[in-house]
Design an enzyme around this catalytic site. Structure first.
Site, short mmCIF file in Angstrom:
data_model
loop_
_atom_site.label_atom_id
_atom_site.label_comp_id
_atom_site.label_asym_id
_atom_site.label_seq_id
_atom_site.Cartn_x
_atom_site.Cartn_y
_atom_site.Cartn_z
N HIS A 15 5.91 11.89 12.90
CA HIS A 15 7.11 12.66 12.58
C HIS A 15 6.96 13.38 11.24
CE1 HIS A 15 11.72 12.53 11.75
NE2 HIS A 15 11.46 13.55 12.56
N HIS A 57 12.39 21.09 6.44
CA HIS A 57 13.37 20.55 7.39
C HIS A 57 14.76 21.12 7.14
CE1 HIS A 57 16.27 17.56 8.90
NE2 HIS A 57 15.35 17.24 9.80
#
Ligand code: G3P
Ligand code: MG
Length: 257
Positions: A15, A57
């Site tokens: 991730h 992000h």
């Protein structure tokens, strides 16, 4: 030999590049993942103010750099001045916000496959999808399998489809609306990426019966990872690269096709 046509990709993805072991969405994170044997990584890409795709992000740089501000107000050159490592640990000081181009080049070099999650907000969602899909098509030309794009934004997925229909897409879902399979179908997706706690046997069966691969995010407990693979999930995304290791499937003899 059985081949996995529904999910011809690595089945355990690091991730944000290197999970919890390195500053997220950086080149050092991708190196950490590869060093630990992860054949695939999930990264988050969005457009800088100048339109260049970069790995970040959030819509701001506040959490993951030493500065603050909206990403859309900063050109890629401005972002290059920021430190994207020191927030995570002093040993990572000097790490930069990478462009998608640099991340793709590194991943290709280290033989790593990517799931590129498109992050975007209104009014730039379609544009972000189109630019990132086009870039991925160019950066990975001639490689197979090509990266998989994914997004929570249906507009970004539509933009990606229009710009580079040959690059596969996955629909990211926070919850499971009643029309989740129709939605994925209408966007020409090949997979659905579901929050791990929304998945049960019926969900896996429904996704597979409709022809979709199914990925679970973000799975950080060994027991849950085992259970999901037993249910037939095709892939998981994890932060726990030391617990849910790259050889997890062999180690526990789970996840047979
Ligand atoms: O792509 C799976 C996962 O990364 C989605 O959530 O917030 O970690 O990008 P987030
Ligand atoms: Mg993500």
């Amino acid at each position: 030999m059985l081949t996995r046509t529904r999910w011809p990709y690595p089945r355990i993805l690091a991730h944000r590049g290197g999970g919890a072991l390195a500053p997220e969405n950086t080149l050092v994170a991708l190196r950490v993942g590869a060093t630990l044997g992860f054949a695939g990584a999930e990264i988050d890409a969005r457009l800088a103010g100048c339109g260049t795709p970069v790995l970040l992000h959030d819509a701001t740089v506040d959490r993951t750099t030493d500065e603050s501000g909206l990403v859309r107000d900063l050109a890629a050159e401005d972002l290059r001045q920021l430190d994207a490592g020191v927030w995570f640990g002093n040993e990572y000081a000097g790490e930069r916000v990478p462009t998608l181009e640099a991340a793709s080049a590194l991943a290709r070099n280290q033989g790593q496959w990517l799931n590129v999650e498109i992050k975007a907000e209104a009014p730039d969602e379609e544009e972000a999808g189109a630019v990132i899909a086009r870039e991925i098509a160019r950066q990975w030309r001639g490689t197979s399998p090509s990266p998989l794009l994914s997004s929570f934004s249906t507009l970004a997925l539509a933009g990606a489809r229009a710009a580079a229909p040959e690059i596969p897409r996955g629909l990211l879902l926070e919850d499971l609306p009643s029309d989740w399979l129709d939605l994925a179908r209408s966007l020409g997706c090949s997979s659905v990426h579901c929050r791990q706690d929304t998945i049960d046997g019926h969900v896996v069966q429904a996704a597979h019966a409709a022809g979709f691969g199914i990925l679970a995010y973000t799975v950080n407990e060994t027991a849950r990872a085992l259970a999901l693979f037993e249910l037939g999930v095709d892939a998981i995304v994890t932060d726990e690269l030391r617990e849910i290791r790259a050889d997890f499937l062999t180690l526990y003899s789970v996840g047979k096709p």
